[in-house]
Write an enzyme that holds these catalytic residues in place. Sequence first.
Site, PDB file in Angstrom:
ATOM      1  CB  THR A   1     -12.986   7.033   0.826  1.00 42.72           C
ATOM      2  OG1 THR A   1     -13.996   6.298   1.045  1.00 42.72           O
ATOM      3  CG2 THR A   1     -12.083   7.478   2.056  1.00 42.72           C
TER       4      THR A   1
ATOM      5  CE  LYS B   1     -13.862   5.186   4.190  1.00 40.53           C
ATOM      6  NZ  LYS B   1     -15.191   3.872   3.790  1.00 40.53           N
TER       7      LYS B   1
ATOM      8  CE  LYS C   1     -10.082   6.605  -1.953  1.00 43.84           C
ATOM      9  NZ  LYS C   1     -10.953   6.689  -2.684  1.00 43.84           N
TER      10      LYS C   1
HETATM   11  P1  NAD Z   1     -14.158   1.377  -8.656  1.00 41.49           P
HETATM   12  O1  NAD Z   1     -12.826   2.202  -9.109  1.00 41.49           O
HETATM   13  O2  NAD Z   1     -14.209  -0.017  -9.151  1.00 41.49           O
HETATM   14  O3  NAD Z   1     -15.010   2.051  -9.688  1.00 41.49           O
HETATM   15  C1  NAD Z   1     -15.103   3.490  -9.942  1.00 41.49           C
HETATM   16  C2  NAD Z   1     -15.472   3.652 -10.846  1.00 41.49           C
HETATM   17  O4  NAD Z   1     -15.934   5.591 -11.353  1.00 41.49           O
HETATM   18  C3  NAD Z   1     -15.099   3.158 -12.098  1.00 41.49           C
HETATM   19  O5  NAD Z   1     -16.546   2.337 -12.383  1.00 41.49           O
HETATM   20  C4  NAD Z   1     -14.775   4.086 -13.137  1.00 41.49           C
HETATM   21  O6  NAD Z   1     -15.172   4.056 -14.542  1.00 41.49           O
HETATM   22  C5  NAD Z   1     -15.581   5.751 -13.035  1.00 41.49           C
HETATM   23  N1  NAD Z   1     -15.987   6.626 -13.471  1.00 41.49           N
HETATM   24  C6  NAD Z   1     -14.109   7.369 -13.445  1.00 41.49           C
HETATM   25  N2  NAD Z   1     -14.090   8.612 -13.151  1.00 41.49           N
HETATM   26  C7  NAD Z   1     -15.609   8.627 -14.107  1.00 41.49           C
HETATM   27  C8  NAD Z   1     -15.196   9.508 -14.913  1.00 41.49           C
HETATM   28  N3  NAD Z   1     -15.002  10.866 -15.235  1.00 41.49           N
HETATM   29  N4  NAD Z   1     -17.323   9.932 -15.045  1.00 41.49           N
HETATM   30  C9  NAD Z   1     -18.255   8.327 -14.969  1.00 41.49           C
HETATM   31  N5  NAD Z   1     -17.472   7.210 -14.014  1.00 41.49           N
HETATM   32  C10 NAD Z   1     -15.840   7.495 -14.086  1.00 41.49           C
HETATM   33  O7  NAD Z   1     -13.370   2.078  -7.257  1.00 41.49           O
HETATM   34  P2  NAD Z   1     -14.835   1.573  -5.821  1.00 41.49           P
HETATM   35  O8  NAD Z   1     -14.062   0.576  -4.813  1.00 41.49           O
HETATM   36  O9  NAD Z   1     -16.128   1.401  -6.881  1.00 41.49           O
HETATM   37  O10 NAD Z   1     -14.839   3.057  -4.937  1.00 41.49           O
HETATM   38  C11 NAD Z   1     -15.287   4.045  -5.308  1.00 41.49           C
HETATM   39  C12 NAD Z   1     -15.345   5.014  -4.127  1.00 41.49           C
HETATM   40  O11 NAD Z   1     -15.923   3.876  -2.630  1.00 41.49           O
HETATM   41  C13 NAD Z   1     -13.632   5.271  -3.480  1.00 41.49           C
HETATM   42  O12 NAD Z   1     -13.520   6.448  -3.335  1.00 41.49           O
HETATM   43  C14 NAD Z   1     -13.095   4.045  -2.774  1.00 41.49           C
HETATM   44  O13 NAD Z   1     -12.380   4.754  -1.868  1.00 41.49           O
HETATM   45  C15 NAD Z   1     -14.976   3.886  -1.798  1.00 41.49           C
HETATM   46  N6  NAD Z   1     -14.442   2.714  -1.342  1.00 41.49           N
HETATM   47  C16 NAD Z   1     -14.541   1.700  -1.870  1.00 41.49           C
HETATM   48  C17 NAD Z   1     -15.094   0.331  -0.596  1.00 41.49           C
HETATM   49  C18 NAD Z   1     -14.562  -0.855  -1.693  1.00 41.49           C
HETATM   50  O14 NAD Z   1     -14.360  -1.949  -0.710  1.00 41.49           O
HETATM   51  N7  NAD Z   1     -14.820  -0.884  -2.983  1.00 41.49           N
HETATM   52  C19 NAD Z   1     -14.870   0.431   0.442  1.00 41.49           C
HETATM   53  C20 NAD Z   1     -15.847   2.319   1.068  1.00 41.49           C
HETATM   54  C21 NAD Z   1     -15.367   2.877   0.032  1.00 41.49           C
END
Ligand code: NAD
Length: 298
Positions: free
Chosen positions: A94, A169, A244
């Site tokens: 997102t 979204k 966010k």
């Molecule tokens: P998270 O922080 O758990 O996961 C993100 C991952 O990206 C981490 O493991 C981090 O180490 C990795 N990362 C960061 N920079 C990187 C790079 N340069 N190379 C490789 N890996 C890298 O976040 P999440 O909860 O999985 O959310 C991910 C996305 O999904 C966000 O944009 C969030 O807004 C969206 N989202 C989350 C949810 C939820 O319920 N968690 C629901 C809908 C949408």
Amino acid sequence: MSRVAFIGLGNMGGGMAANQAKAGREVAAFDLSAQALARAGAAGCRPAVSAAEAVAEAAVVITMLPAGPHVRAVYEDTVLPNAAPGALLIDCSTIDVDTARAVAAQAKAAGFRCADAPVSGGIMAAEAGTLAFMVGCDAADFAAVEQALAPMARVVLHAGESGAGQAAKICNNMLLGISMLGTCEAFALAERLGLAADRFFEIASQSSGQCWSVSTYCPIPGVGPQTPADRGYDGGFATAMMLKDLKLAQEAAGRAGAATPLGAQAEALYALFDRQGFGHKDFSAVIQLLRGKVSELA
Ligand code: NAD
């Protein structure tokens, strides 16, 4: 199609990559976190030594990263210089609409097909493969995007051209934040007026106040279907995540010159609730702020 690169194996990406592997696809996975990488390995993915190595031979590159700057950096530094010619690039994070459109323009200029495909549904839906995807891409590419996302999806919807998935979204989640706050205010007023919550639920869910926040995700414990309210407002959709998305909506509204006064109010209230230390609680827990009962939140 069977070779997939998956970058970003966190709360959401971990389950999503595992579902790609379960569907029989060869998944080269990468994350900066060794722990996340090991979990993906245990779930049937091949841990790659770098993001560049992961994308090199993939037909589809999926990213699931925290925010816009991460997506821009990974695209510019790794994906665009190293992906195989003709690969389909799908960002499921997102992020803000402008960044989504900017990286799509760069990807297209470099000869790739690409899509922004943010999701609705949380960690459980990511693990179960029941996410809803909102897709921004060229109409000609949608069938390929749909096929690529299928193992992770309950539904895949085409919103329009690049950036339209992110626009859908943030508009949807701004509406959700506003409707949840309206629902919470109405239940808090009903309580002050001596109206039983279960009576108000039955009436509002069959009257013109009906909405998803009332009927499906009621913020009152023991009323309506099971929700995070029934488990101390734990799990569900975190307040920090809602905040966010509301910030992204306000930034987009500012740039587009759209009037979103209720979205601004919603952002302010969720920011206050987050500052009080409740960012980890489900977003429906904001009812305790309106009831003056945050002290009841563990
Ligand atoms: P998270 O922080 O758990 O996961 C993100 C991952 O990206 C981490 O493991 C981090 O180490 C990795 N990362 C960061 N920079 C990187 C790079 N340069 N190379 C490789 N890996 C890298 O976040 P999440 O909860 O999985 O959310 C991910 C996305 O999904 C966000 O944009 C969030 O807004 C969206 N989202 C989350 C949810 C939820 O319920 N968690 C629901 C809908 C949408």
